[in-house]
Design a protein around this motif. Structure first.
Motif, PDB file in Angstrom:
ATOM      1  N   HIS A  74       0.683  -1.069  -0.070  1.00 26.03           N
ATOM      2  CA  HIS A  74       0.703  -0.338  -0.168  1.00 26.03           C
ATOM      3  C   HIS A  74       1.080   1.143  -0.134  1.00 26.03           C
ATOM      4  N   CYS A  78       0.882   4.574  -3.198  1.00 29.36           N
ATOM      5  CA  CYS A  78       0.732   4.898  -2.959  1.00 29.36           C
ATOM      6  C   CYS A  78       1.609   5.936  -3.213  1.00 29.36           C
ATOM      7  N   LEU A  93      -8.356   5.209  -0.427  1.00 31.12           N
ATOM      8  CA  LEU A  93      -9.166   3.845  -1.130  1.00 31.12           C
ATOM      9  C   LEU A  93      -9.980   3.816  -1.711  1.00 31.12           C
ATOM     10  N   ILE A  96      -9.070  -2.634  -2.719  1.00 29.64           N
ATOM     11  CA  ILE A  96      -7.831  -3.133  -2.793  1.00 29.64           C
ATOM     12  C   ILE A  96      -8.485  -4.758  -3.628  1.00 29.64           C
ATOM     13  N   PHE A 107      -4.506  -1.812  -5.843  1.00 31.66           N
ATOM     14  CA  PHE A 107      -4.817  -0.507  -5.552  1.00 31.66           C
ATOM     15  C   PHE A 107      -5.724   0.660  -6.327  1.00 31.66           C
TER      16      PHE A 107
END
Length: 194
Positions: A74, A78, A93, A96, A107
């Motif tokens: 994650h 990002c 988010l 996922i 993502f």
């Protein structure tokens, strides 16, 4: 005489049904147009060569024990969003998607329909995608207004889908009567003449 009155009542009812059908068609034409076009696009989304929906790329391992922790993946996603798309986008988010059979994790960010595909094992960037299919889906079900107006609980989507569902049901029923009603009237007229 009694049968003639019955045929007149059927004709009057048929005119009423025709008026409902015509009015629904005129009022809801633009909505039915958007629903049908977006429905076609959503049906074809995986067959557009990545224009509507990007293909799912493959990572190197489908075994979870070789994968990086999801929180590490994650963080990588990002960073990719910030460095490769925009520093102004929220990193919130939407969801996922874990594609174990592809060794890939996707993502999907809540703002502006961006998706980042990473190799689950190495965290290597596989693909950056602008998720046009998500936008089209939101237009299709009316939740695009909830998205842009920032409403919670999908109130507009629920109202829109209820109205459109009931309208389509009414359109189907009145369409059936426009087909069946004249047959029934002809049968009634034949019975009165014999």
């Amino acid at each position: 005489m009694k049968k003639n009155t019955k045929v007149k009542k059927q004709a009057k009812f048929l005119r009423f049904i025709r008026k409902i059908h015509r009015t629904l068609g005129a009022v809801l034409f633009i909505f039915f147009f958007f629903i049908s076009v977006t429905g076609i696009l959503l049906g074809w989304k995986k067959n557009t060569g990545g224009i509507i929906q990007a293909k799912s790329y493959a990572g190197i391992s489908t075994d979870f024990k070789h994968w990086l922790p999801v929180d590490s993946l994650h963080t990588i996603a990002c960073n990719v969003l910030r460095d490769s798309v925009s520093t102004d986008l929220s990193q919130e988010l939407d969801r996922i998607d874990i594609k174990k059979n592809k060794g890939m994790i996707k993502f999907i960010f809540a703002e502006d329909f961006w998706g980042i595909q990473l190799d689950g094992t190495t965290g290597k960037l596989l693909h950056i995608e602008e998720r046009r299919s998500d936008f089209i889906e939101k237009v299709h079900d009316g939740s695009i207004l909830d998205y842009y107006l920032g409403t919670t609980g999908d109130q507009i989507k629920l109202l829109y889908t209820s109205i459109m569902g009931i309208s389509l049901l009414m359109f189907t029923i009145t369409g059936f009567w426009l087909w069946y009603g004249p047959k029934r009237m002809r049968k009634g007229k034949r019975a009165t003449t014999t």
